[in-house]
Design an enzyme around this catalytic site. Structure first.
Site: not given
Lengths: 278, 278
Positions: B148, B224, B257
């Site tokens: 991320s 995600d 995620h």
């Protein structure tokens, strides 16, 4: 039966899902997690129970156990209950080794604990009836494992139900709590001062009295701070030897009481359970 | 140089150790973790950097990344820094996407951030000088990966130093923060309103301007929640195609995620880094 999904994640082709439900056995809301492997419609799925140690909940093993690749490999479901009843209305203690997070997986007989602390009944009756229905094509075969207090829980629940559990394994388990500090404190609170009643929840005593002992596999790190005082295995292994029980006790050099040790050897434990569940 | 060991655990024959030190670059105490594989005296060890995402610290990857078996298999060290400067004297924001836990791994130029938020210098100069000395028989070879915001950190630091890093990989990275909300907010705060200065910290712009692009491997889950708004890869991949850069972008169906996705594919990422570090 009202079961709510709290969160679900795909991992190693399977799913790790956290559920919430109201337990009529424990008189409170409970959380549990379930890993389900990716399967075909015709494949039968067996069930491995994981019981965590003092202070833990289902997240510890779900997030840090590194087991999912093996559960997917061997196509077993993994049920991860919480370690005690929970909530503002549930009795608790100011210390982490009694009360919430520290049920010892038994049925309490003393006030104030007996109102909620019926974890043995919850784990052997109410929760299975829920989890069996969440597993597609459940084979009916089960085994049980755990860590520390949860390792003791796996030993006691497995030895009380040797026809039900095909195998028992444990990391750094308490094996003889009637003779160690954590056990003495918890059993006095939950069961009272009559030590005769304690023996029904002591793994070494249960092993001595068990007619048919399932295969047992234990891993214990030599760098475990709790080993000397809380986890000593001598009486348990002596009993196993006397009974010629199928117990493998593995000491691993330099490993401690943490989930890093569990992560390292969880693949071996799943291979053991898989062999026993076939 | 005063480096304190906070905790150390044996895992997969190696060690996972958390250290604390005072950073002169960041003007605060910092924590970092280092995995070292079990090695022989003559074996050279390469170094993989892991940069975590928003709100994380070193524990997220140490405890939930499930990487240690691969780091031991390939005999690489893994350095896991914190995601920002920390402490009561360090500027912060009430939201989780700015300030502590959200450095974007750049050098801030604006008040109050510039006093501490010099993460790029810390990660490329001060911290390496510490970590190189903690690795027995360090090969001098390095690669970098992250998740991320940390995936973006790996891309930017790798693309700014293509001779230094043999490979870059990322899970669900931000790739073009100058055009997404998290990036806009953070870059405005840390770098000011002159958007020309932002391009020096934007992975897609850096890719366009990079003379020699290291091999890049990206894994992105289709489930995600942050994908559409924060992580869109179109501009990055178009730039990679124009440059004929060695970029493999893998979409994985149904993964989200979380670290459960990282755990599932971390073995593939370590195989990629190993091949590039040989």
């Amino acid at each position: 039966m009202d079961i709510q999904t709290v969160e679900t994640h795909k991992i190693f082709n399977g799913t790790q899902t956290k559920y919430r439900h109201f337990s009529t056995t424990l008189n409170c809301d409970m959380i549990f997690s379930l890993f389900l492997p990716q399967t075909t419609e015709i494949q039968e799925i067996s069930l491995v129970w994981w019981l965590s140690g003092l202070t833990c909940n289902d997240d510890n093993f779900s997030q840090k156990g590194q087991f999912q690749q093996y559960a997917d490999k061997y196509k077993v479901a993994v049920a991860i209950p919480d370690t005690s009843p929970r909530g503002d209305s549930v009795a608790d203690d100011e210390n982490w080794d009694l009360g919430q997070g520290a049920s010892f997986y038994l049925n309490a007989t003393q006030d104030p604990w007996k109102q909620n602390y019926q974890m043995y009944d919850y784990l052997t009756q109410e929760l299975p009836s829920i989890i069996y229905h969440l597993i597609p094509n459940f084979s009916g075969r089960e085994s049980i494992m755990g860590h520390s207090m949860g390792g003791h829980g796996a030993l006691t629940i497995g030895l009380k139900n040797p026809q039900r559990f095909a195998a028992i394994s444990a990391f750094a388990p308490i094996t003889n709590p009637i003779h160690t500090p954590w056990g003495n404190k918890a059993f006095t609170a939950y069961l009272g001062t009559d030590k005769n009643t304690w023996e029904n929840w002591d793994a070494t005593t249960l092993l001595a009295n068990c007619s048919t002992v399932p295969p047992i596999y234990i891993t214990q790190g030599t760098a475990d701070n709790f080993y000397d005082v809380q986890l000593n295995e001598v009486a348990f292994l002596k009993t196993a030897e006397t009974k010629q029980a199928n117990v493998r006790y593995q000491k691993v050099e330099g490993y401690d009481h943490s989930y890093f040790t569990i992560a390292t050897f969880i693949g071996e434990h799943f291979a053991f359970h898989h062999a026993c569940l076939e």
